[in-house]
Write an enzyme that holds these catalytic residues in place. Structure first.
Site, short mmCIF file in Angstrom:
data_model
loop_
_atom_site.label_atom_id
_atom_site.label_comp_id
_atom_site.label_asym_id
_atom_site.label_seq_id
_atom_site.Cartn_x
_atom_site.Cartn_y
_atom_site.Cartn_z
N GLU A 335 13.58 12.16 12.69
CA GLU A 335 13.80 12.55 11.36
C GLU A 335 12.62 12.66 10.31
O GLU A 335 12.21 11.43 10.14
CB GLU A 335 14.84 11.74 10.80
CG GLU A 335 15.66 11.77 9.60
CD GLU A 335 14.97 11.20 8.53
OE1 GLU A 335 14.24 11.94 7.81
OE2 GLU A 335 15.19 10.10 8.25
N CYS A 369 14.69 9.65 1.86
CA CYS A 369 14.48 10.87 2.77
C CYS A 369 15.37 11.93 2.48
O CYS A 369 15.10 13.24 2.42
CB CYS A 369 14.71 10.59 4.19
SG CYS A 369 16.28 10.10 4.84
#
Length: 629
Positions: A335, A369
């Site tokens: 990720e 994020c």
């Protein structure tokens, strides 16, 4: 079962000496009835034990530094290696030839602790400890694993204020940012594991076909062994607990490598899990924490004993980990970065959604994020949106919720500090270059806080209009900066949204939900919200991850949990005493006739898969004919 045996041997049921025949007959009649009811009670009790899974209480007190009134050594220019220039932060006993890490509050510069960095040998030892504990843990039931999760959920809810302050102290965030990004999401993760985790990885039956009708097919999800998670600093509670919870629920041990920036808080948060494991009767060595510099990380990423790696962080580091993992073909979930767009369709009520966009951009001071980095708005509404952001952003107050100096000056802060000031000059240059390209800037600079001069603060910023060709439109900022990008047609808006190397999350806002959904289907991303921001992570039944340079693989949901297991296909006979696989003579070795063997197998294909009943009957006749020869 022992209780049942004791009941069966109760004196009332066994006393027969000295009794007449009628009395013995009565006892003999009562005995099986009583035994029947006793066995029924036993079954009910067993069922109750299976369903009743109450949490086990345990104590894990918060550290002193979680108190806003706590005081410590003031670091003038705090860094991870402050100990190299300030020997006062080292413990009393220094160990030669070892590296250390300095933990500090980035909002105040207060020293939290100095930790010795793990070397390669210590990392290998921790992997072995986790492997030893996992050999027992993999035999635990889902009921036992749920009890651990439920105990942790109870503890977190009851201690959420302490946990939030610990996260604030180590990252500089606000209590609200901690509540939303740390506590709420972690509770959601545990709720999903408790309610649906077993369904995702329990043995499941798969469909069969006509030829194999007498077979039963299953998939068994077996633990991998010891897995690893290398996680970022922006959410120290959630980024530690989420991969740990998933790993142990799947039956694995785990070695967590935390960011060097949050060693202090991670040690506390993981300590709660190990304390819980011990209280529930399990080996706390199942979970190991590694704190090391990047130079030692290969001991983890290239270890043959690590069976899976989850990485949360930058694209640059993610590429290095993916390469290192190829040494032993270790599967990796990455990720990485994001440049999440929010497309605002024409005629959207801007005031209705403005608060969502502000939270999406400035949550955790942009160190998120899945934070919104680009607001893509129609040219007719650009000026209105810029005015809304400018007015509200200029009123935002930044500071520390853990500073006693600030408490008397400002009771409420909207944003906290950044984790360090290392990227400030780069951010300022990107913003300056955008202004040179005719973008108007609100904020855009490092903020020297009047009460927290040693903290790392950056002004909440608005930049616009931003063109897709600008560097600031293509590089992940991870900062409190809103980029406003105008478009003329919806197709152009989609092109702008898809125009970066990233593809993590996205959102679409508009007055017509069907139009939003059409746009969402055109976006190159792993997740998208309609008329909302980031809620795909609150629903932990959904997979989390991205495409393109935002990484690959998924954590969260059934997909994420299954990625931490080894799926094993098992097939066996449904009625073994009636029918089992046998080899017809026409196919048995040594082959008597290649022609007849081919006629048999080709006829079988026509019978099973031919188009139309004539073809299938012809195939069956061919099978029978070839078998007789």
């Amino acid at each position: 079962m022992d209780a049942l045996i004791n009941l069966m041997n109760h004196p009332y049921l066994t006393m027969k000496l000295g009794m007449d025949t009628d009395s013995q007959r009565k006892i003999d009649a009562v005995y099986p009835i009583t035994a029947f009811f006793a066995f029924g009670i036993y079954l009910v009790f067993q069922r109750y034990q299976q369903t009743h899974n109450s949490p086990i209480p345990f104590e894990w007190n918060g550290p002193d530094a979680a108190d806003p009134t706590w005081q410590s050594l003031q670091l003038e220019e705090p860094t991870l290696e402050t100990h190299l220039t300030n020997p006062d932060v080292l413990p009393g006993m220094n160990i030669p030839e070892r590296r250390w890490m300095t933990s500090f509050d980035p909002s105040t510069g207060l020293h939290l602790g100095t930790f010795i960095a793990d070397n390669e040998d210590e990392i290998q030892l921790k992997i072995r400890k986790a492997a030893k504990a996992q050999r027992y843990w993999k035999t635990t039931t889902f009921q036992q694993r749920r009890r651990v999760v439920r105990s942790l959920l109870k503890w977190l809810v009851e201690n959420q204020d302490v946990c939030a302050r610990v996260a604030c102290r180590d990252t500089g965030k606000t209590l609200i940012d901690a509540a939303l990004g740390e506590i709420l999401t972690t509770c959601s993760k545990m709720e999903w594991l408790l309610n649906h985790g077993e369904d995702a990885i329990k043995t499941e039956t798969r469909h069969s076909n006509f030829m194999m009708f007498y077979k039963k097919s299953q998939v068994v999800y077996e633990p991998l062994g010891v897995v690893s998670a290398i996680v970022s600093w922006n959410y120290p509670l959630h980024n530690a607990w989420s991969p740990i919870l998933a790993a142990i629920f799947a039956g694995n041990g785990i070695v967590l490598k935390c960011s060097e920036h949050v060693v202090w808080s991670t040690t506390y948060f993981v300590g709660a899990i190990t304390k819980c494991l011990r209280a529930c009767g399990h080996d706390p060595e199942l979970i190991q924490v590694v704190c090391c510099y990047p130079e030692q990380a290969d001991a983890l990423t290239q270890s043959p004993d690590i069976k899976h790696i989850t990485f949360i962080g930058s694209e640059t580091v993610g590429r290095k980990i993916a390469i290192a993992a190829t040494k032993h073909l270790t599967p990796v979930t990455l990720e990485l970065g994001g440049k999440d767009p929010a497309i605002i369709l024409p005629n959207t009520d801007l005031n209705k959604w403005a608060s969502i966009w502000l939270r999406g951009v400035y949550q955790n001071m942009g160190q998120n994020c899945i934070g919104i980095e680009r607001l893509i708005v129609h040219v007719d509404q650009y000026d209105e949106l810029f005015a809304i952001f400018s007015e509200r952003v200029q009123k935002m107050r930044v500071g520390s919720v853990m500073s006693t100096a600030q408490a008397g000056y400002l009771q409420t802060v909207d944003g906290g500090s950044m984790i360090t000031g290392d990227r400030f000059r780069g951010l300022e240059k990107l913003i300056h270059d955008a202004s040179e390209g005719n973008a108007y800037v609100i904020g855009g600079q490092e903020y020297k806080h009047v009460y927290n001069e040693h903290g790392y603060y950056f002004q909440p910023t608005v930049v616009g209009p931003v063109d897709a060709s600008m560097d600031i439109a293509n590089q992940e900022l991870f900062a409190p900066v809103a980029l406003l990008m105008p478009y003329e047609t919806v197709d152009e808006a989609i092109e702008i949204a898809n125009g970066t190397r990233y593809g993590l999350g996205a959102s679409v806002f508009g007055p017509d939900q069907e139009d939003c959904l059409k746009v969402a289907k055109e976006l190159e991303c792993g997740m998208v919200s309609i008329n909302d921001f980031g809620v795909f992570y609150i629903n932990q039944d959904l997979p989390f991850g991205g495409v393109k340079a935002s990484g690959y693989g998924r954590f969260g949901g059934p997909e994420g949990l299954r990625s931490l297991t080894s799926p094993k296909a098992v097939i066996y006979d449904r009625w073994p005493s009636l029918i089992q696989t046998s080899i017809p003579n026409v196919l048995d070795y040594p082959l008597r006739s290649l022609y007849n063997s081919w006629e048999f197998s080709s006829g079988l294909v026509r019978f099973l898969y031919g188009d139309g009943w004539r073809t299938r009957i012809g195939g069956l006749l061919g099978v029978i004919s070839a078998a007789r020869k």
